[in-house]
Design an enzyme around this catalytic site. Structure first.
Site, short mmCIF file in Angstrom:
data_model
loop_
_atom_site.label_atom_id
_atom_site.label_comp_id
_atom_site.label_asym_id
_atom_site.label_seq_id
_atom_site.Cartn_x
_atom_site.Cartn_y
_atom_site.Cartn_z
N ASP A 23 -0.79 8.92 10.75
CA ASP A 23 0.71 8.85 10.60
C ASP A 23 1.07 9.96 9.78
OD1 ASP A 23 -0.15 7.74 8.12
OD2 ASP A 23 1.95 7.20 7.80
N GLU B 192 -13.28 4.85 8.50
CA GLU B 192 -12.03 5.21 8.20
C GLU B 192 -11.54 6.26 9.23
OE1 GLU B 192 -9.58 5.50 6.49
OE2 GLU B 192 -9.75 5.53 4.09
N ASP B 193 -10.26 6.59 8.96
CA ASP B 193 -9.46 7.58 10.19
C ASP B 193 -9.96 8.94 9.53
OD1 ASP B 193 -7.82 7.42 7.64
OD2 ASP B 193 -6.09 7.48 8.65
N ILE B 194 -9.71 9.21 8.18
CA ILE B 194 -9.87 10.66 7.78
C ILE B 194 -10.27 10.58 6.29
CG2 ILE B 194 -7.35 10.90 7.20
CD1 ILE B 194 -7.94 13.95 8.02
N VAL B 195 -11.31 11.28 5.93
CA VAL B 195 -11.99 11.40 4.62
C VAL B 195 -11.38 12.84 4.26
CG1 VAL B 195 -14.00 11.69 2.85
CG2 VAL B 195 -13.96 9.94 4.93
N ASP B 196 -10.52 12.78 3.34
CA ASP B 196 -9.75 13.91 2.72
C ASP B 196 -10.11 14.25 1.35
OD1 ASP B 196 -7.32 15.91 2.46
OD2 ASP B 196 -6.27 14.41 1.57
N THR C 158 -10.33 7.75 -1.53
CA THR C 158 -10.10 6.32 -1.20
C THR C 158 -11.34 5.80 -0.57
OG1 THR C 158 -7.83 6.81 -0.20
CG2 THR C 158 -8.89 4.95 0.70
N LYS D 272 -4.09 1.09 7.65
CA LYS D 272 -4.01 1.08 9.20
C LYS D 272 -4.53 2.23 10.00
CE LYS D 272 0.84 -0.18 7.90
NZ LYS D 272 2.03 0.18 8.12
#
Ligand code: IMP
Length: 172
Positions: free
Chosen positions: A153, A93-97, A101, A37
Site C-alpha cells: 500500500d 513478508e511483502d517487502i524487506v526494506d 521489521t 497486512k
C-alpha cells in the site's frame, strides 16, 4: 504509476517459490506465517502452490513513524493463535526494506523454540539495508523505489492492484 512486474510475471515467480517450499518441507510439520497486512495477497497465492498439509497462522504488525521510513519500532498487534514450538515455520513478508521489521519478528519467533525458522519475501530492496537479513525464498530484488500493488500500500491504498507498480517521487 509505472508498472514494474505484471500479474503473469508475479504468478510465475510465486509458483516457483511454492514449488521450492513443497520440495524443502516434505514430511515436515510446517506453519506458514504471513505478516499482515502487506503480505496477504502474496501469501494467498503462495500457499496455493505449496502441495503439503500446511498450517497457516497470521501475525498482525503495527509499525510506527512515517510510512516511507521504517522506524524499526514494531508492535505485534495480533499474535499467532497457536504455539510454534517444535514446528517448522516460514515467515512471509511483502517487502524487506531496511530489514528492521523482519529481523524484529524473526528474533521474536525464534524465542518460541520452532524446529526451524525461515523467511519468504516477495520483494527485497538491498540498497536500503540497515539490518542484513537472509531471505530464504525471495521473489524479486528491486531498486530503491516505492512500490505498491499486490498487497503493498501507499497510505492504505493500492493493495488491490493485481500487479506491482512504482509510485513516482512527486506522488509521495
Ligand atoms: P523495513 O522494516 O524497513 O524492512 O520495512 C518493512 C515494511 O515497510 C514492509 O513490510 C512494508 O509494510 C513497508 N514498506 C517498505 N518499503 C515499501 C514499499 O516500497 N512499498 C510499500 N511498503 C513498503
Amino acid at each position: 504509476m509505472k508498472p514494474l512486474f505484471d500479474a503473469g510475471t508475479i504468478a510465475e515467480r510465486v509458483a516457483d517459490l511454492g514449488r521450492a517450499i513443497t520440495r524443502d518441507y516434505r514430511g515436515k510439520d510446517l506453519v506458514i506465517v504471513p505478516v499482515l497486512k502487506g503480505s496477504y495477497v502474496f501469501a494467498a497465492d503462495l500457499v496455493r502452490h505449496v502441495e503439503l498439509e500446511v498450517a497457516i497462522d497470521f501475525l498482525g504488525v503495527r509499525s510506527y513513524g512515517n510510512h516511507q521510513q521504517s522506524s524499526g519500532v514494531v508492535q505485534i498487534s495480533t499474535d499467532l493463535s497457536h504455539s510454534i514450538e517444535g514446528k517448522h515455520v516460514i515467515l512471509v513478508e511483502d517487502i524487506v526494506d531496511t530489514g528492521l521489521t523482519i529481523s524484529y519478528l524473526y528474533d521474536n519467533l525464534a524465542t518460541r523454540q520452532p524446529a526451524s525458522l525461515k523467511i519468504a519475501a516477495l520483494l527485497h530492496k538491498p540498497a536500503r539495508t540497515r539490518v542484513p537479513v537472509a531471505i530464504d525464498y525471495l521473489g524479486f530484488t528491486v531498486d530503491d523505489v516505492f512500490i505498491v500493488g499486490y498487497g503493498l500500500d501507499y497510505a492504505q491504498k493500492f493493495r488491490n492492484l493485481p500487479y506491482l507498480a512504482v509510485v513516482a517521487d512527486e506522488d509521495l
